[in-house]
Design a protein around this motif. Structure first.
Motif, PDB file in Angstrom:
ATOM      1  N   ILE A  67      13.174   1.805  26.232  1.00  0.00           N
ATOM      2  CA  ILE A  67      13.105   0.589  25.418  1.00  0.00           C
ATOM      3  C   ILE A  67      13.275   0.937  23.945  1.00  0.00           C
ATOM      4  N   VAL A  68      12.562   1.964  23.492  1.00  0.00           N
ATOM      5  CA  VAL A  68      12.673   2.396  22.096  1.00  0.00           C
ATOM      6  C   VAL A  68      14.109   2.796  21.767  1.00  0.00           C
ATOM      7  N   LYS A  69      14.704   3.594  22.622  1.00  0.00           N
ATOM      8  CA  LYS A  69      16.058   4.085  22.384  1.00  0.00           C
ATOM      9  C   LYS A  69      17.095   2.966  22.409  1.00  0.00           C
ATOM     10  N   SER A  70      16.778   1.861  23.091  1.00  0.00           N
ATOM     11  CA  SER A  70      17.745   0.777  23.223  1.00  0.00           C
ATOM     12  C   SER A  70      18.094   0.127  21.888  1.00  0.00           C
ATOM     13  N   PHE A  71      17.227   0.248  20.891  1.00  0.00           N
ATOM     14  CA  PHE A  71      17.492  -0.376  19.596  1.00  0.00           C
ATOM     15  C   PHE A  71      18.490   0.413  18.755  1.00  0.00           C
ATOM     16  N   ARG A  72      18.664   1.683  19.074  1.00  0.00           N
ATOM     17  CA  ARG A  72      19.610   2.537  18.342  1.00  0.00           C
ATOM     18  C   ARG A  72      19.385   2.443  16.829  1.00  0.00           C
ATOM     19  N   SER A  73      18.119   2.416  16.440  1.00  0.00           N
ATOM     20  CA  SER A  73      17.754   2.243  15.036  1.00  0.00           C
ATOM     21  C   SER A  73      16.920   3.415  14.551  1.00  0.00           C
ATOM     22  N   GLU A  74      17.229   3.916  13.374  1.00  0.00           N
ATOM     23  CA  GLU A  74      16.435   4.980  12.766  1.00  0.00           C
ATOM     24  C   GLU A  74      15.050   4.489  12.386  1.00  0.00           C
ATOM     25  N   ASN A  75      14.845   3.189  12.416  1.00  0.00           N
ATOM     26  CA  ASN A  75      13.552   2.604  12.046  1.00  0.00           C
ATOM     27  C   ASN A  75      12.624   2.422  13.234  1.00  0.00           C
ATOM     28  N   PHE A 109       8.014  20.062  16.701  1.00  0.00           N
ATOM     29  CA  PHE A 109       7.498  18.771  16.268  1.00  0.00           C
ATOM     30  C   PHE A 109       6.931  18.817  14.850  1.00  0.00           C
ATOM     31  N   ALA A 110       6.269  19.903  14.496  1.00  0.00           N
ATOM     32  CA  ALA A 110       5.610  19.997  13.188  1.00  0.00           C
ATOM     33  C   ALA A 110       6.593  19.971  12.029  1.00  0.00           C
ATOM     34  N   SER A 111       7.845  20.323  12.281  1.00  0.00           N
ATOM     35  CA  SER A 111       8.842  20.371  11.202  1.00  0.00           C
ATOM     36  C   SER A 111       9.730  19.137  11.163  1.00  0.00           C
ATOM     37  N   ARG A 112       9.482  18.201  12.030  1.00  0.00           N
ATOM     38  CA  ARG A 112      10.340  17.025  12.090  1.00  0.00           C
ATOM     39  C   ARG A 112      10.136  16.120  10.883  1.00  0.00           C
ATOM     40  N   SER A 113      11.216  15.511  10.445  1.00  0.00           N
ATOM     41  CA  SER A 113      11.155  14.545   9.355  1.00  0.00           C
ATOM     42  C   SER A 113      12.315  13.578   9.521  1.00  0.00           C
ATOM     43  N   TRP A 114      12.088  12.343   9.131  1.00  0.00           N
ATOM     44  CA  TRP A 114      13.094  11.309   9.296  1.00  0.00           C
ATOM     45  C   TRP A 114      13.399  10.648   7.962  1.00  0.00           C
ATOM     46  N   GLU A 162       9.697  15.816  26.599  1.00  0.00           N
ATOM     47  CA  GLU A 162      11.109  16.181  26.513  1.00  0.00           C
ATOM     48  C   GLU A 162      12.009  14.981  26.780  1.00  0.00           C
ATOM     49  N   TYR A 163      11.567  14.060  27.622  1.00  0.00           N
ATOM     50  CA  TYR A 163      12.361  12.866  27.883  1.00  0.00           C
ATOM     51  C   TYR A 163      12.482  12.023  26.609  1.00  0.00           C
ATOM     52  N   VAL A 164      11.393  11.911  25.856  1.00  0.00           N
ATOM     53  CA  VAL A 164      11.443  11.161  24.596  1.00  0.00           C
ATOM     54  C   VAL A 164      12.374  11.854  23.604  1.00  0.00           C
ATOM     55  N   GLY A 165      12.308  13.164  23.557  1.00  0.00           N
ATOM     56  CA  GLY A 165      13.236  13.951  22.750  1.00  0.00           C
ATOM     57  C   GLY A 165      13.133  13.678  21.266  1.00  0.00           C
ATOM     58  N   ASP A 166      14.267  13.438  20.640  1.00  0.00           N
ATOM     59  CA  ASP A 166      14.338  13.290  19.186  1.00  0.00           C
ATOM     60  C   ASP A 166      13.668  12.022  18.672  1.00  0.00           C
ATOM     61  N   ASP A 167      13.317  11.114  19.560  1.00  0.00           N
ATOM     62  CA  ASP A 167      12.680   9.874  19.117  1.00  0.00           C
ATOM     63  C   ASP A 167      11.163   9.990  19.019  1.00  0.00           C
ATOM     64  N   MET A 188       0.810  -1.218   0.000  1.00  0.00           N
ATOM     65  CA  MET A 188       0.000   0.000   0.000  1.00  0.00           C
ATOM     66  C   MET A 188       0.845   1.270   0.000  1.00  0.00           C
ATOM     67  N   GLY A 189       2.159   1.132   0.000  1.00  0.00           N
ATOM     68  CA  GLY A 189       3.026   2.307  -0.020  1.00  0.00           C
ATOM     69  C   GLY A 189       3.035   3.062   1.294  1.00  0.00           C
ATOM     70  N   VAL A 190       2.779   2.352   2.394  1.00  0.00           N
ATOM     71  CA  VAL A 190       2.743   2.967   3.728  1.00  0.00           C
ATOM     72  C   VAL A 190       4.048   2.641   4.438  1.00  0.00           C
ATOM     73  N   GLN A 191       4.743   3.669   4.907  1.00  0.00           N
ATOM     74  CA  GLN A 191       6.064   3.481   5.506  1.00  0.00           C
ATOM     75  C   GLN A 191       6.047   3.485   7.033  1.00  0.00           C
ATOM     76  N   VAL A 192       4.894   3.707   7.644  1.00  0.00           N
ATOM     77  CA  VAL A 192       4.829   3.815   9.104  1.00  0.00           C
ATOM     78  C   VAL A 192       3.810   2.825   9.659  1.00  0.00           C
TER      79      VAL A 192
END
Length: 297
Positions: free
Chosen positions: A160-168, A252-257, A193-198, A100-104
């Protein structure tokens, strides 16, 4: 930033009417939460050729896109056979997302708070198998903790999320789970703020603070239930003024990965379909106003 509508509250309309309704409410994106004909709760994905063709045709006719799929599987046990079945479900759902072309794809930790150590072990076992597939297929896997998951706390789940050290692998902040995330404090600024860039995805709905005396009365007394709501903004007790201010400060509105593209914010209102004819529009306009500086019509 993609502004999406979670279609759970209107899934009974049928695929075509569902998509057209989202378009009529002014949304450009659909968050496809569990749907009995596509990605049912806990069960193997269905998504027949006919259903997905109908979905694609409705998207094409309206110009609406799918921002993300939500799936909920028993991938963190504690039962090993159920975990294996969940991994099989996950593999099929990734194939459907690619088709379906969905990346998330966003999901929940699942499991049970009664056996957190075993469930966390099961979760990492599942991720060991799934993460290489997620990375190979270019999927952004977003994780949230849900009331009654093996972990219900914001900061611990972010770790837990940060533990994977993955951009995915990124994090979903579900606003109606706020009071579970920090045991009733509701300190949205600190948690975001604790979640931060993730932080890649925010779900918008309000809820009452279940830790306050008599906010909920559940009988018989002592029932071990994780009760919350997904009601309209202002109908609960979440500090939305601080929440939106913090999201602006975090840009947050300008974030992109690299994986999955723009950040996503989703209207996740459930329980009152009779209110959607105005709440869906009001919530979209609120998100646009608070995060994009756009004035509503």
């Amino acid at each position: 930033m993609k502004i999406a509508f979670d279609v759970d509250v209107i899934k009974d309309l049928g695929i075509t009417k569902m998509v057209h309704q989202v378009a009529d409410w002014g949304y450009k994106y659909i968050e496809q939460s569990p749907h009995p004909q596509i990605n049912p709760f806990y069960k193997h994905p269905k998504a027949s050729r006919e259903i997905m063709t109908e979905y694609k045709n409705a998207l094409k006719a309206t110009g609406v896109e799918i921002s993300s799929f939500i799936v909920v599987y028993r991938w963190s046990g504690p039962d090993e056979l159920r975990r294996q079945a969940a991994v099989k479900n996950w593999k099929r759902m990734i194939e459907i997302a690619v088709e379906m072309g969905v990346q998330v794809i966003n999901t929940e930790l699942s499991g049970t708070p009664n056996e957190p150590e075993i469930c966390e072990e099961m979760f990492y076992r599942s991720m060991e198998e799934l993460l290489p597939i997620v990375e190979r297929e270019g999927i952004r896997l977003e994780i949230q903790s849900h009331p009654w998951d093996f972990c219900e706390r914001n900061n611990e789940t972010a770790d837990i999320v940060k533990s994977f050290r993955s951009e995915n692998v990124k994090y979903v902040y579900s606003v109606p789970h706020t009071f579970f995330y920090d045991n009733g404090k509701g300190d949205v600024k600190s948690m975001l703020e604790y979640v931060g860039d993730d932080l890649s995805h925010v779900l918008i709905a309000d809820t009452m603070n279940h830790t306050k005396h008599c906010r909920y009365i559940v009988n018989p007394p002592g029932v071990d239930a994780a009760v919350h709501q997904h009601v309209g903004v202002g109908e609960g007790e979440v500090d939305f003024t601080t929440l939106f201010k913090t999201l602006r400060e975090m840009d947050f509105a300008s974030r992109s990965w690299k994986v999955g593209g723009e950040s996503i914010i989703t209207s996740a209102l459930f329980g009152y379909p009779e209110k959607m004819k105005y709440q869906a529009v009001e919530t979209r306009e609120l998100m646009e106003r608070e995060l994009l500086g756009k004035q509503g019509g």
